[in-house]
Design an enzyme around this catalytic site. Structure first.
Site, PDB file in Angstrom:
ATOM      1  CD  GLN A 156     -30.118  48.388 -49.570  1.00 56.22           C
ATOM      2  OE1 GLN A 156     -29.737  48.977 -50.570  1.00 56.22           O
ATOM      3  NE2 GLN A 156     -30.737  47.247 -49.655  1.00 56.22           N
ATOM      4  N   GLY A 163     -35.708  44.002 -48.527  1.00 57.34           N
ATOM      5  CA  GLY A 163     -36.929  43.221 -48.309  1.00 57.34           C
ATOM      6  C   GLY A 163     -38.044  44.221 -48.111  1.00 57.34           C
ATOM      7  CG  HIS A 164     -38.639  47.071 -50.437  1.00 59.33           C
ATOM      8  ND1 HIS A 164     -38.371  47.938 -51.480  1.00 59.33           N
ATOM      9  CD2 HIS A 164     -37.566  47.162 -49.608  1.00 59.33           C
ATOM     10  CE1 HIS A 164     -37.196  48.515 -51.272  1.00 59.33           C
ATOM     11  NE2 HIS A 164     -36.685  48.054 -50.161  1.00 59.33           N
ATOM     12  CE  LYS A 168     -36.311  51.081 -48.381  1.00 58.36           C
ATOM     13  NZ  LYS A 168     -36.076  50.880 -46.950  1.00 58.36           N
ATOM     14  CG  ASP A 172     -35.686  46.899 -42.741  1.00 56.12           C
ATOM     15  OD1 ASP A 172     -35.788  46.551 -43.930  1.00 56.12           O
ATOM     16  OD2 ASP A 172     -34.877  46.396 -41.938  1.00 56.12           O
TER      17      ASP A 172
HETATM   18  P1  GDP Z   1     -38.966  48.452 -46.343  1.00 55.48           P
HETATM   19  O1  GDP Z   1     -37.752  47.617 -46.482  1.00 55.48           O
HETATM   20  O2  GDP Z   1     -38.655  49.902 -46.180  1.00 55.48           O
HETATM   21  O3  GDP Z   1     -39.972  48.223 -47.433  1.00 55.48           O
HETATM   22  O4  GDP Z   1     -39.677  48.003 -44.976  1.00 55.48           O
HETATM   23  P2  GDP Z   1     -39.901  46.481 -44.479  1.00 55.48           P
HETATM   24  O5  GDP Z   1     -40.975  45.881 -45.274  1.00 55.48           O
HETATM   25  O6  GDP Z   1     -38.602  45.761 -44.404  1.00 55.48           O
HETATM   26  O7  GDP Z   1     -40.328  46.724 -42.982  1.00 55.48           O
HETATM   27  C1  GDP Z   1     -41.441  47.488 -42.643  1.00 55.48           C
HETATM   28  C2  GDP Z   1     -42.408  46.611 -41.821  1.00 55.48           C
HETATM   29  O8  GDP Z   1     -43.362  47.429 -41.171  1.00 55.48           O
HETATM   30  C3  GDP Z   1     -43.192  45.654 -42.661  1.00 55.48           C
HETATM   31  O9  GDP Z   1     -43.435  44.492 -41.931  1.00 55.48           O
HETATM   32  C4  GDP Z   1     -44.489  46.419 -42.935  1.00 55.48           C
HETATM   33  O10 GDP Z   1     -45.572  45.563 -43.197  1.00 55.48           O
HETATM   34  C5  GDP Z   1     -44.675  47.109 -41.620  1.00 55.48           C
HETATM   35  N1  GDP Z   1     -45.370  48.412 -41.688  1.00 55.48           N
HETATM   36  C6  GDP Z   1     -45.298  49.346 -42.666  1.00 55.48           C
HETATM   37  N2  GDP Z   1     -45.980  50.443 -42.298  1.00 55.48           N
HETATM   38  C7  GDP Z   1     -46.478  50.205 -41.072  1.00 55.48           C
HETATM   39  C8  GDP Z   1     -47.238  50.987 -40.140  1.00 55.48           C
HETATM   40  O11 GDP Z   1     -47.572  52.137 -40.372  1.00 55.48           O
HETATM   41  N3  GDP Z   1     -47.551  50.397 -38.956  1.00 55.48           N
HETATM   42  C9  GDP Z   1     -47.175  49.128 -38.640  1.00 55.48           C
HETATM   43  N4  GDP Z   1     -47.520  48.660 -37.447  1.00 55.48           N
HETATM   44  N5  GDP Z   1     -46.448  48.374 -39.491  1.00 55.48           N
HETATM   45  C10 GDP Z   1     -46.102  48.905 -40.677  1.00 55.48           C
HETATM   46  P1  IMO Z   2     -34.436  47.498 -47.198  1.00 54.37           P
HETATM   47  O1  IMO Z   2     -34.466  47.926 -48.633  1.00 54.37           O
HETATM   48  C1  IMO Z   2     -32.158  47.142 -43.510  1.00 54.37           C
HETATM   49  C2  IMO Z   2     -27.885  46.308 -43.885  1.00 54.37           C
HETATM   50  C3  IMO Z   2     -27.403  44.953 -43.409  1.00 54.37           C
HETATM   51  C4  IMO Z   2     -25.993  45.288 -42.999  1.00 54.37           C
HETATM   52  C5  IMO Z   2     -25.571  46.325 -44.040  1.00 54.37           C
HETATM   53  C6  IMO Z   2     -24.793  45.745 -45.200  1.00 54.37           C
HETATM   54  O2  IMO Z   2     -35.319  46.359 -46.884  1.00 54.37           O
HETATM   55  O3  IMO Z   2     -34.635  48.674 -46.305  1.00 54.37           O
HETATM   56  P2  IMO Z   2     -25.347  44.230 -47.291  1.00 54.37           P
HETATM   57  O4  IMO Z   2     -26.141  42.974 -47.428  1.00 54.37           O
HETATM   58  O5  IMO Z   2     -25.871  45.354 -48.100  1.00 54.37           O
HETATM   59  O6  IMO Z   2     -23.890  43.998 -47.503  1.00 54.37           O
HETATM   60  O7  IMO Z   2     -25.501  44.640 -45.753  1.00 54.37           O
HETATM   61  O8  IMO Z   2     -26.770  46.907 -44.514  1.00 54.37           O
HETATM   62  N1  IMO Z   2     -28.975  46.251 -44.882  1.00 54.37           N
HETATM   63  C7  IMO Z   2     -30.252  46.555 -44.607  1.00 54.37           C
HETATM   64  N2  IMO Z   2     -30.845  46.874 -43.447  1.00 54.37           N
HETATM   65  N3  IMO Z   2     -32.869  47.134 -44.648  1.00 54.37           N
HETATM   66  C8  IMO Z   2     -32.289  46.834 -45.826  1.00 54.37           C
HETATM   67  O9  IMO Z   2     -32.945  46.925 -47.006  1.00 54.37           O
HETATM   68  C9  IMO Z   2     -30.929  46.481 -45.844  1.00 54.37           C
HETATM   69  N4  IMO Z   2     -30.054  46.117 -46.804  1.00 54.37           N
HETATM   70  C10 IMO Z   2     -28.867  45.990 -46.209  1.00 54.37           C
HETATM   71  O10 IMO Z   2     -28.184  44.483 -42.342  1.00 54.37           O
HETATM   72  O11 IMO Z   2     -26.005  45.936 -41.739  1.00 54.37           O
HETATM   73 MG    MG Z   3     -36.857  45.933 -45.588  1.00 50.69          MG
END
Ligand code: GDP
Ligand code: IMO
Ligand code: MG
Length: 421
Positions: A223, A41-42, A17, A14
Site C-alpha cells: 500500500q 499487487g506488486h 514497489k 501502486d
Molecule cells: P506496486 O503495488 O507499488 O508494486 O505497483 P503496481 O505493480 O500495482 O503498479 C505499478 C505499475 O506500473 C505496474 O504495472 C508496473 O509494471 C508499472 N511500472 C512500474 N514502473 C514503471 C515505469 O517507470 N514506467 C511505466 N510506464 N510503468 C511502470
Molecule cells: P499495493 O501494495 C492500491 C486500497 C483499496 C481501498 C483501501 C482499503 O499494490 O500498493 P483493503 O483491501 O486494504 O481493505 O482496501 O485501500 N488498497 C490499495 N490501493 N494499492 C494497494 O496495494 C492497495 N491495498 C489496498 O483500494 O481503497
Molecule cells: Mg499494486
C-alpha cells in the site's frame, strides 16, 4: 552493523514497489514484507515475462535471496498457495527461499465474507476495499481473536478454526448478506496443506540475527503512506501501518536498526477505491494518464483514479517516514505532455494552506505550479545527465521541496528501464 533498509510507497499505493524491490534485490540477502496482505499487487517485469505478487516478497525471482513474510502480514492460504504454484511453474524452488512468520495472522474464508458484507452494507460510503478480508482479519488480531500461522501445527488447530468461524457466522447474521463458503473453505484447507511444506519461523529472531551477522535486509512495504491506518485519509485507508514505523512492529526490528528509507512515488498520482484525492483529474488528461500508464489495479483490475503530483501529500509522507532517498516512477507516461502540473498548496475557505488537513473534502482546491513538458521519449535514457533539461528541472524541484535526493528514476516497467544516480 548493517541496518534494515526500507522501500515503501509515499502515495496511495501502486507506486511501483514490486519493480523497485526486484531491481534492488541483488544488493540484499533478505527481502521481508512487514504489513498488509493480498490486497497488495506488486508487478514485476523481466526478460519479457510479467508477474504480480500479492503475499510473497518481490525478491523471490532473484537467485540466492531469502524472502520473509513477517509477523505484521496477513495471509490468505488460497492466494499464497496459488502464488507459490505459479512461481514454481517458472522453475523457482520457492520452499528453499521463503520463510513465514509463525506470528503472521491467517485470513479465514469468513473474514472475506465479512469484508464483502460490511462493504455492501455501507452502500455509497464504502471504502472500496479489495475484498480480500484485510480489515476483518486485522480487527480479529487487535481484538485478540485471530488465528496465526503457528497455530497450523497445533493439535487444536481445527477447534480454533471452528471457534473463530462460528463467531463470524454469528456476526454475519446482522447483515442481510447471502454467502456460501463451502467451495472456498475447501481451497483454504488445501492452501493450509501447501503452507505446511514451508518453514514457519520466529521471524523476529531470524531477522535480528541476519542484522547481527551483517547481512543486508530490505523491508518491502505494501500500500502507501496515504492509506496508513493512522495517518492516511481515514476511514478510506487500509487496516495496517504502511509507514516506516510498521517495519518495527511488523518484523520486530528496533527503530535504531532502521537504515535507509527509500520512498517511492509516481511522477503523477493515482488512487484506487474511495476517498479524498485533492489533485484528481476528471478530464481527458486524467484519462490519458490512465491509458498510457495502464492504470488498472494489479489485484482487482479496477480503473485507478489519476491526477497530478501532490507535493503537500508527498511532503507529509516524507516527513513521517524519515525518507532518506526518493525513487520516482512512471514519468515516461507524461512524455507527450505540453505542461505538467504539481499541487504546491491547497486553498481552503479562501485561505492558502500547506498541510494535509484533517478532512480533505471537495472544498479543498489544489494550488498548481506549472512545468514545461519534456516532449520526448525518455524510456531509453540510462544516465541522469542524458535526460532533457525540462525533465531535470522537474526532478530537481521535487528534491528542493522535499529536501531529499531522488536516487532512482524508473522510465518503464522492465527491470532494465531504470536510472540509478
Ligand atoms: P506496486 O503495488 O507499488 O508494486 O505497483 P503496481 O505493480 O500495482 O503498479 C505499478 C505499475 O506500473 C505496474 O504495472 C508496473 O509494471 C508499472 N511500472 C512500474 N514502473 C514503471 C515505469 O517507470 N514506467 C511505466 N510506464 N510503468 C511502470
Ligand atoms: P499495493 O501494495 C492500491 C486500497 C483499496 C481501498 C483501501 C482499503 O499494490 O500498493 P483493503 O483491501 O486494504 O481493505 O482496501 O485501500 N488498497 C490499495 N490501493 N494499492 C494497494 O496495494 C492497495 N491495498 C489496498 O483500494 O481503497
Ligand atoms: Mg499494486
Amino acid at each position: 552493523m548493517k541496518k534494515v533498509d526500507v522501500v515503501l510507497g509515499l502515495q496511495w499505493g501502486d507506486e511501483g514497489k514490486g519493480k523497485v524491490v526486484d531491481v534492488l534485490t541483488p544488493e540484499y540477502k533478505v527481502i521481508a514484507r512487514f504489513q498488509g496482505g493480498p490486497n497488495a499487487g506488486h508487478s514485476i517485469h523481466f526478460a519479457g515475462k510479467s508477474f504480480v505478487l500479492h503475499t510473497i516478497p518481490s525478491g523471490i525471482f532473484r537467485k540466492g535471496s531469502v524472502n520473509v513474510i513477517g509477523n505484521g502480514v496477513v495471509i490468505d492460504p488460497v492466494i499464497l498457495a496459488d502464488e507459490i504454484a505459479k512461481i514454481e511453474a517458472m522453475g523457482v524452488n520457492v520452499a528453499d527461499k521463503l520463510l513465514i512468520s509463525k506470528k503472521a495472522h491467517l485470513i479465514l474464508p469468513t473474514h472475506r465474507i465479512i469484508d464483502a458484507a460490511s462493504e455492501a452494507a455501507k452502500g455509497k460510503t464504502k471504502i472500496g476495499s479489495t475484498l480480500k478480508g484485510i480489515g476483518p482479519t486485522y480487527m480479529d488480531k487487535t481484538g485478540r481473536n485471530g488465528l496465526r500461522v503457528g497455530d497450523i501445527v497445533s493439535p487444536q488447530f481445527m477447534e480454533r478454526y471452528e471457534r473463530l468461524k462460528n463467531k463470524h457466522i454469528a456476526l454475519l447474521k446482522q447483515y442481510d448478506y447471502k454467502y456460501d463458503i463451502a467451495e472456498y473453505e475447501k481451497e483454504w484447507f488445501a492452501g493450509i496443506d501447501v503452507m505446511r511444506r514451508f518453514e514457519f519461523i520466529e521471524s523476529e529472531y531470524v531477522v535480528n540475527r541476519f542484522v547481527d551477522d551483517g547481512d543486508a535486509i530490505l523491508a518491502e512495504g505494501a500500500q502507501g503512506s496515504m492509506l496508513d491506518i493512522d495517518f492516511g485519509t481515514y476511514p478510506f485507508v487500509t487496516s495496517s501501518n504502511t509507514m516506516c514505523a510498521g517495519v518495527c512492529t511488523g518484523l520486530g526490528v528496533a527503530p535504531s536498526r532502521i537504515g535507509d528509507v527509500f520512498g517511492i512515488f509516481k511522477a503523477y498520482c493515482t488512487r484506487v477505491g474511495s476517498g479524498p484525492f485533492p489533485t484528481e483529474l476528471f478530464d481527458a488528461t486524467g484519462e490519458t494518464l490512465r491509458q498510457v500508464g495502464h492504470e488498472f489495479g494489479a489485484t482487482t483490475g479496477r480503473p485507478r483514479r489519476c491526477g497530478w503530483l501532490d507535493m503537500v501529500a508527498l511532503k507529509y509522507a516524507v516527513m513521517m517516514n524519515g525518507v532518506t532517498g526518493l525513487i520516482m516512477m512512471k514519468a515516461d507516461v507524461m512524455n507527450d505532455f505540453d505542461t505538467i502540473k504539481v499541487a504546491t498548496a491547497y486553498e481552503l475557505d479562501g485561505k492558502q494552506i500547506d498541510y494535509f488537513p484533517y478532512e480533505a473534502g471537495d472544498d479543498l482546491k489544489p494550488v498548481y505550479r506549472e512545468f514545461k513538458g519534456w516532449k520526448c521519449d525518455i524510456c531509453k535514457v540510462r544516465n541522469y545527465d542524458d535526460f532533457p533539461q525540462e525533465f531535470r528541472d522537474y526532478v530537481e524541484y521535487i528534491e528542493k521541496e522535499t529536501g531529499v535526493p531522488v536516487k532512482i528514476i524508473s522510465v518503464g516497467p522492465d527491470r532494465d528501464e531504470t536510472v540509478v544516480r
